[in-house]
Design a protein around this motif. Structure first.
Motif, PDB file in Angstrom:
ATOM      1  N   ASP A 188      42.010  14.732  33.002  1.00  0.00           N
ATOM      2  CA  ASP A 188      41.226  14.363  31.821  1.00  0.00           C
ATOM      3  C   ASP A 188      41.215  15.579  30.898  1.00  0.00           C
ATOM      4  O   ASP A 188      40.641  16.610  31.245  1.00  0.00           O
ATOM      5  CB  ASP A 188      39.810  13.992  32.250  1.00  0.00           C
ATOM      6  CG  ASP A 188      38.945  13.490  31.096  1.00  0.00           C
ATOM      7  OD1 ASP A 188      39.212  13.872  29.939  1.00  0.00           O
ATOM      8  OD2 ASP A 188      37.995  12.728  31.358  1.00  0.00           O
TER       9      ASP A 188
ATOM     10  N   ARG B  78      39.658  16.496  28.398  1.00  0.00           N
ATOM     11  CA  ARG B  78      38.371  17.005  27.914  1.00  0.00           C
ATOM     12  C   ARG B  78      37.802  18.084  28.821  1.00  0.00           C
ATOM     13  O   ARG B  78      36.953  18.875  28.403  1.00  0.00           O
ATOM     14  CB  ARG B  78      37.364  15.863  27.794  1.00  0.00           C
ATOM     15  CG  ARG B  78      37.788  14.766  26.823  1.00  0.00           C
ATOM     16  CD  ARG B  78      36.846  13.589  26.892  1.00  0.00           C
ATOM     17  NE  ARG B  78      36.814  13.011  28.224  1.00  0.00           N
ATOM     18  CZ  ARG B  78      35.992  12.021  28.587  1.00  0.00           C
ATOM     19  NH1 ARG B  78      35.137  11.526  27.712  1.00  0.00           N
ATOM     20  NH2 ARG B  78      36.027  11.538  29.810  1.00  0.00           N
ATOM     21  N   TYR B  79      38.280  18.146  30.063  1.00  0.00           N
ATOM     22  CA  TYR B  79      37.717  19.082  31.027  1.00  0.00           C
ATOM     23  C   TYR B  79      38.770  20.021  31.603  1.00  0.00           C
ATOM     24  O   TYR B  79      38.586  20.581  32.685  1.00  0.00           O
ATOM     25  CB  TYR B  79      37.028  18.302  32.152  1.00  0.00           C
ATOM     26  CG  TYR B  79      35.986  17.341  31.621  1.00  0.00           C
ATOM     27  CD1 TYR B  79      34.794  17.813  31.080  1.00  0.00           C
ATOM     28  CD2 TYR B  79      36.222  15.969  31.617  1.00  0.00           C
ATOM     29  CE1 TYR B  79      33.845  16.941  30.567  1.00  0.00           C
ATOM     30  CE2 TYR B  79      35.281  15.097  31.109  1.00  0.00           C
ATOM     31  CZ  TYR B  79      34.099  15.585  30.579  1.00  0.00           C
ATOM     32  OH  TYR B  79      33.163  14.715  30.070  1.00  0.00           O
ATOM     33  N   THR B  80      39.887  20.183  30.906  1.00  0.00           N
ATOM     34  CA  THR B  80      40.918  21.131  31.326  1.00  0.00           C
ATOM     35  C   THR B  80      41.263  22.026  30.138  1.00  0.00           C
ATOM     36  O   THR B  80      40.674  21.908  29.061  1.00  0.00           O
ATOM     37  CB  THR B  80      42.194  20.404  31.795  1.00  0.00           C
ATOM     38  OG1 THR B  80      42.856  19.829  30.658  1.00  0.00           O
ATOM     39  CG2 THR B  80      41.861  19.317  32.803  1.00  0.00           C
TER      40      THR B  80
ATOM     41  N   TRP C  66      41.790  20.845  26.273  1.00  0.00           N
ATOM     42  CA  TRP C  66      40.714  20.174  25.550  1.00  0.00           C
ATOM     43  C   TRP C  66      40.842  20.282  24.029  1.00  0.00           C
ATOM     44  O   TRP C  66      40.283  19.468  23.291  1.00  0.00           O
ATOM     45  CB  TRP C  66      39.351  20.704  26.009  1.00  0.00           C
ATOM     46  CG  TRP C  66      39.074  22.149  25.687  1.00  0.00           C
ATOM     47  CD1 TRP C  66      39.440  23.223  26.434  1.00  0.00           C
ATOM     48  CD2 TRP C  66      38.350  22.671  24.579  1.00  0.00           C
ATOM     49  NE1 TRP C  66      39.001  24.391  25.860  1.00  0.00           N
ATOM     50  CE2 TRP C  66      38.322  24.087  24.713  1.00  0.00           C
ATOM     51  CE3 TRP C  66      37.714  22.105  23.478  1.00  0.00           C
ATOM     52  CZ2 TRP C  66      37.692  24.922  23.794  1.00  0.00           C
ATOM     53  CZ3 TRP C  66      37.087  22.935  22.552  1.00  0.00           C
ATOM     54  CH2 TRP C  66      37.078  24.323  22.718  1.00  0.00           C
TER      55      TRP C  66
ATOM     56  N   ASN D  67      40.617  26.814  31.531  1.00  0.00           N
ATOM     57  CA  ASN D  67      39.746  25.709  31.918  1.00  0.00           C
ATOM     58  C   ASN D  67      38.362  26.320  32.085  1.00  0.00           C
ATOM     59  O   ASN D  67      38.012  26.836  33.124  1.00  0.00           O
ATOM     60  CB  ASN D  67      40.238  25.089  33.227  1.00  0.00           C
ATOM     61  CG  ASN D  67      39.340  23.960  33.685  1.00  0.00           C
ATOM     62  OD1 ASN D  67      38.263  23.746  33.139  1.00  0.00           O
ATOM     63  ND2 ASN D  67      39.781  23.235  34.682  1.00  0.00           N
TER      64      ASN D  67
ATOM     65  N   LEU E  74      35.429  25.218  32.486  1.00  0.00           N
ATOM     66  CA  LEU E  74      34.526  24.708  33.520  1.00  0.00           C
ATOM     67  C   LEU E  74      34.804  25.360  34.868  1.00  0.00           C
ATOM     68  O   LEU E  74      33.902  25.586  35.659  1.00  0.00           O
ATOM     69  CB  LEU E  74      34.668  23.187  33.645  1.00  0.00           C
ATOM     70  CG  LEU E  74      34.129  22.343  32.490  1.00  0.00           C
ATOM     71  CD1 LEU E  74      34.357  20.867  32.786  1.00  0.00           C
ATOM     72  CD2 LEU E  74      32.646  22.596  32.296  1.00  0.00           C
TER      73      LEU E  74
ATOM     74  N   ALA F 214      34.980  13.195  38.731  1.00  0.00           N
ATOM     75  CA  ALA F 214      34.753  14.625  38.553  1.00  0.00           C
ATOM     76  C   ALA F 214      35.632  15.436  39.505  1.00  0.00           C
ATOM     77  O   ALA F 214      35.949  14.980  40.604  1.00  0.00           O
ATOM     78  CB  ALA F 214      33.273  14.927  38.788  1.00  0.00           C
ATOM     79  N   PRO F 215      36.062  16.636  39.090  1.00  0.00           N
ATOM     80  CA  PRO F 215      35.674  17.286  37.838  1.00  0.00           C
ATOM     81  C   PRO F 215      36.543  16.932  36.631  1.00  0.00           C
ATOM     82  O   PRO F 215      36.121  17.096  35.506  1.00  0.00           O
ATOM     83  CB  PRO F 215      35.794  18.775  38.167  1.00  0.00           C
ATOM     84  CG  PRO F 215      36.903  18.830  39.184  1.00  0.00           C
ATOM     85  CD  PRO F 215      36.750  17.580  40.009  1.00  0.00           C
ATOM     86  N   TYR F 216      37.792  16.415  36.867  1.00  0.00           N
ATOM     87  CA  TYR F 216      38.683  16.163  35.720  1.00  0.00           C
ATOM     88  C   TYR F 216      39.790  15.168  36.060  1.00  0.00           C
ATOM     89  O   TYR F 216      40.881  15.223  35.511  1.00  0.00           O
ATOM     90  CB  TYR F 216      39.319  17.463  35.220  1.00  0.00           C
ATOM     91  CG  TYR F 216      39.772  18.410  36.313  1.00  0.00           C
ATOM     92  CD1 TYR F 216      40.774  18.059  37.222  1.00  0.00           C
ATOM     93  CD2 TYR F 216      39.170  19.650  36.462  1.00  0.00           C
ATOM     94  CE1 TYR F 216      41.166  18.899  38.218  1.00  0.00           C
ATOM     95  CE2 TYR F 216      39.564  20.520  37.476  1.00  0.00           C
ATOM     96  CZ  TYR F 216      40.566  20.139  38.346  1.00  0.00           C
ATOM     97  OH  TYR F 216      40.948  20.987  39.354  1.00  0.00           O
TER      98      TYR F 216
END
Length: 314
Positions: A189, A191-193, A196, A240, A242, A301-303
């Motif tokens: 995803d 948005r979470y790597t 983004w 990343n 996060l 989650a997480p991605y």
């Protein structure tokens, strides 16, 4: 106006497929991301595995591209018949790849004792945590050494995004999948790597990449698919945040730039980059092009962006 309709007709089995050049928001992107599969996806995956490679009803074999994937053990591996899954990875050519493969538990002892070249010349048991799942093969994921319609289940986790020409890989996976078989894709995803900041790719871009490799000579195709794109990727790839808790974009660019190879004879560095960015809408279009029926999609989650689809029967 510049969408390669004629090329699309050569690629897409589904004659009625019409790509959405400006993808709208996919409803799966509005769903909350959960720590475990949502019931609809869990059920779809269980049915697919049971019908294709399950220990009771299933009668086929599975192939993983780029495994092993330890965190999918309970979701997938444990629901397959014993010894029913094979794996393919490209020949391991440097210490970075060998170490990454070892950390995922993918080496049999005979390969750990050798080097990448020795590992590349024969098949061996496909290992995960000292358990043999099936057979390990060494080949490029877009050039598989298998007959047509060999496998009943094909899976790829965080792998398709590493292909500059993903449709070539996807069509190869489709080739070796039996009619009525299932394909499982797990993509990051964005948005979470570290993707983004990047724009999601569209079907037009992927088809143009396929066409370029098909009609251009090797050097021109490499320029189009890789050389002309790498600077754009380097300039907006970040850490990343996060996972790494790093926000220094210049440091991130320098780190990614250090992975770019200069030797055309060794293109293993290409596998370290995300050449295209996916969202659920694009994944749905890929399945639609092939005429597959999407059985489930989920954000975990997480991605993880997971999907399962069924190839048409004859």
């Amino acid at each position: 106006n510049n969408f390669p309709i004629a090329v699309m007709a050569q690629i897409c089995r589904n004659a009625s497929f019409a790509p959405n050049l400006y993808p709208a928001a996919n409803p799966f992107f509005t769903d909350p991301m959960t720590l475990e599969l949502k019931p609809h996806m869990d059920d779809a995956l269980k049915v697919a595995l049971a019908k294709s490679v399950g220990p009771s009803d299933g009668v086929g074999r599975a192939l993983e591209i780029g495994g092993p994937t330890p965190y999918l053990g309970k979701l997938i591996y444990d629901k397959m018949a014993t010894g029913a899954i094979d794996n393919v990875v490209r020949p391991l050519v440097d210490s970075y790849e060998i170490e990454a493969f070892k950390q995922r538990g993918g080496f049999a002892e005979s390969c750990v004792e050798g080097d990448g070249e020795q590992c590349a010349v024969y098949t061996q048991p496909y290992m995960l945590n000292d358990v043999s799942l099936g057979t390990q093969h060494f080949a490029h994921g877009a050039e598989l050494p298998f007959e047509d319609e060999t496998y009943a289940f094909v899976m790829s986790s965080h792998n398709l995004e590493h292909y500059p020409n993903p449709l070539k890989a996807l069509l190869e996976w489709d080739r070796i999948l039996k009619p009525g078989g299932y394909m499982f894709l797990n993509l990051p995803d964005p948005r979470y790597t570290y993707d983004w900041k990047r724009k999601v790719s569209d079907m037009s871009e992927l088809i143009k990449c396929f066409h370029a490799e098909a009609v251009m000579d090797e050097d021109r195709a490499f320029d189009y698919l890789v050389k002309d794109r790498i600077e754009g990727i380097l300039s907006i790839s970040t850490y990343n945040s996060l996972m790494d808790n790093k926000v220094d974009e210049k440091e991130a660019e320098d780190m990614w730039r250090s992975r770019v190879g200069n030797d055309r004879g060794d293109d293993s560095w290409i596998d370290k980059f995300h050449w295209h960015v996916y969202d659920p809408s694009l994944v749905e279009e890929l399945y639609g092009c092939l005429g597959y029926e999407v059985k489930g999609m989920d954000l975990v989650a997480p991605y993880h962006m997971m999907s399962i689809a069924r190839k048409p029967s004859l």
